[in-house]
Design an enzyme around this catalytic site. Sequence first.
Site, PDB file in Angstrom:
ATOM      1  N   LYS A 195       5.244   1.392   0.563  1.00  0.00           N
ATOM      2  CA  LYS A 195       6.350   1.819  -0.262  1.00  0.00           C
ATOM      3  C   LYS A 195       7.141   1.608  -0.295  1.00  0.00           C
ATOM      4  O   LYS A 195       8.366   0.553  -0.383  1.00  0.00           O
ATOM      5  CB  LYS A 195       5.253   2.526  -1.959  1.00  0.00           C
ATOM      6  CG  LYS A 195       4.223   1.708  -2.038  1.00  0.00           C
ATOM      7  CD  LYS A 195       4.295   2.000  -3.469  1.00  0.00           C
ATOM      8  CE  LYS A 195       2.783   2.342  -3.938  1.00  0.00           C
ATOM      9  NZ  LYS A 195       2.100   0.658  -3.792  1.00  0.00           N
ATOM     10  N   HIS A 241     -10.080  -0.909  -2.327  1.00  0.00           N
ATOM     11  CA  HIS A 241     -10.099  -1.764  -3.008  1.00  0.00           C
ATOM     12  C   HIS A 241     -10.468  -2.960  -2.253  1.00  0.00           C
ATOM     13  O   HIS A 241      -9.222  -3.845  -2.556  1.00  0.00           O
ATOM     14  CB  HIS A 241      -8.778  -1.873  -4.010  1.00  0.00           C
ATOM     15  CG  HIS A 241      -7.700  -1.665  -3.666  1.00  0.00           C
ATOM     16  ND1 HIS A 241      -7.646  -0.657  -3.495  1.00  0.00           N
ATOM     17  CD2 HIS A 241      -6.544  -2.569  -3.914  1.00  0.00           C
ATOM     18  CE1 HIS A 241      -5.859  -0.589  -3.418  1.00  0.00           C
ATOM     19  NE2 HIS A 241      -5.361  -2.254  -3.122  1.00  0.00           N
ATOM     20  N   THR A 285       2.625   0.270  -8.992  1.00  0.00           N
ATOM     21  CA  THR A 285       3.968   1.301  -8.793  1.00  0.00           C
ATOM     22  C   THR A 285       4.847   0.376  -7.624  1.00  0.00           C
ATOM     23  O   THR A 285       5.604   1.149  -7.952  1.00  0.00           O
ATOM     24  CB  THR A 285       2.905   2.096  -7.876  1.00  0.00           C
ATOM     25  OG1 THR A 285       1.370   2.680  -8.644  1.00  0.00           O
ATOM     26  CG2 THR A 285       3.554   3.888  -7.717  1.00  0.00           C
ATOM     27  N   THR A 286       4.354  -0.395  -7.390  1.00  0.00           N
ATOM     28  CA  THR A 286       5.607  -1.103  -6.454  1.00  0.00           C
ATOM     29  C   THR A 286       6.570  -2.075  -7.224  1.00  0.00           C
ATOM     30  O   THR A 286       7.573  -1.464  -6.898  1.00  0.00           O
ATOM     31  CB  THR A 286       4.033  -1.855  -5.694  1.00  0.00           C
ATOM     32  OG1 THR A 286       3.403  -1.375  -5.040  1.00  0.00           O
ATOM     33  CG2 THR A 286       6.025  -2.828  -4.926  1.00  0.00           C
ATOM     34  N   SER A 309      -2.170  -0.917 -11.220  1.00  0.00           N
ATOM     35  CA  SER A 309      -1.776  -0.594 -10.263  1.00  0.00           C
ATOM     36  C   SER A 309      -3.166  -1.693  -9.473  1.00  0.00           C
ATOM     37  O   SER A 309      -4.227  -2.040  -9.913  1.00  0.00           O
ATOM     38  CB  SER A 309      -1.978   1.007 -10.089  1.00  0.00           C
ATOM     39  OG  SER A 309      -2.203   1.296  -8.763  1.00  0.00           O
ATOM     40  N   GLY A 310      -3.153  -1.672  -8.255  1.00  0.00           N
ATOM     41  CA  GLY A 310      -3.654  -2.438  -7.075  1.00  0.00           C
ATOM     42  C   GLY A 310      -5.287  -1.888  -7.397  1.00  0.00           C
ATOM     43  O   GLY A 310      -6.319  -3.017  -7.646  1.00  0.00           O
ATOM     44  N   HIS A 319       1.317  -1.394  -0.159  1.00  0.00           N
ATOM     45  CA  HIS A 319      -0.048  -0.099  -0.079  1.00  0.00           C
ATOM     46  C   HIS A 319       0.935   1.079  -0.142  1.00  0.00           C
ATOM     47  O   HIS A 319       2.098   1.481   0.292  1.00  0.00           O
ATOM     48  CB  HIS A 319      -0.747   0.088   1.254  1.00  0.00           C
ATOM     49  CG  HIS A 319      -1.998  -1.376   1.126  1.00  0.00           C
ATOM     50  ND1 HIS A 319      -2.260  -2.202   1.866  1.00  0.00           N
ATOM     51  CD2 HIS A 319      -2.504  -1.553  -0.103  1.00  0.00           C
ATOM     52  CE1 HIS A 319      -3.451  -2.386   1.591  1.00  0.00           C
ATOM     53  NE2 HIS A 319      -3.791  -2.045   0.414  1.00  0.00           N
ATOM     54  N   ASP A 352      -4.431  -6.994  -7.367  1.00  0.00           N
ATOM     55  CA  ASP A 352      -4.433  -7.422  -6.571  1.00  0.00           C
ATOM     56  C   ASP A 352      -5.121  -8.507  -7.388  1.00  0.00           C
ATOM     57  O   ASP A 352      -5.116  -9.584  -7.456  1.00  0.00           O
ATOM     58  CB  ASP A 352      -4.975  -7.082  -5.471  1.00  0.00           C
ATOM     59  CG  ASP A 352      -4.213  -5.428  -4.829  1.00  0.00           C
ATOM     60  OD1 ASP A 352      -3.295  -6.144  -5.440  1.00  0.00           O
ATOM     61  OD2 ASP A 352      -4.788  -4.975  -4.330  1.00  0.00           O
TER      62      ASP A 352
END
Length: 133
Positions: free
Chosen positions: A16, A91, A40-41, A58-59, A12, A64
């Site tokens: 990060k 999310h 992003t991670t 992205s999540g 999250h 995910d």
Amino acid sequence: MPPKPRIALIAHDHKKDDIVAFAARHRAFLSQCELLATGTTGGRLIDEVGLDVTRMLSGPWGGDLQIGAQLAEGRVSAVVFLRDPMTPQPHEPDINALVRACDVHNVPCATNVASAELLLAGLARENGAAQAG
């Protein structure tokens, strides 16, 4: 020799920096693994740690869920998901689905740095690699 571990790395926003520091400490081991991450991670792990990472969305945009689908297909060995328990996530249902998929498919899932350290140590031992770290 067992196949390379395929590890999902997710964090999250407020975690990060922690996942980047974790990956930097374990770069030698992680560079021997197949890595996938949310967008992003994954970008930060590529740019700041120099790891080869397959990036998903992205999540909040479904990353995910993409990782969860691969996990359900037996294509993920372990998940490191540094969650921010203090901040509501839009999310959250996707996050819960991913953690549930880990439980259903018996895939180890670390949700904080301490458990991630133990997870990588176990994977390193199982794969005959030099100790993670």
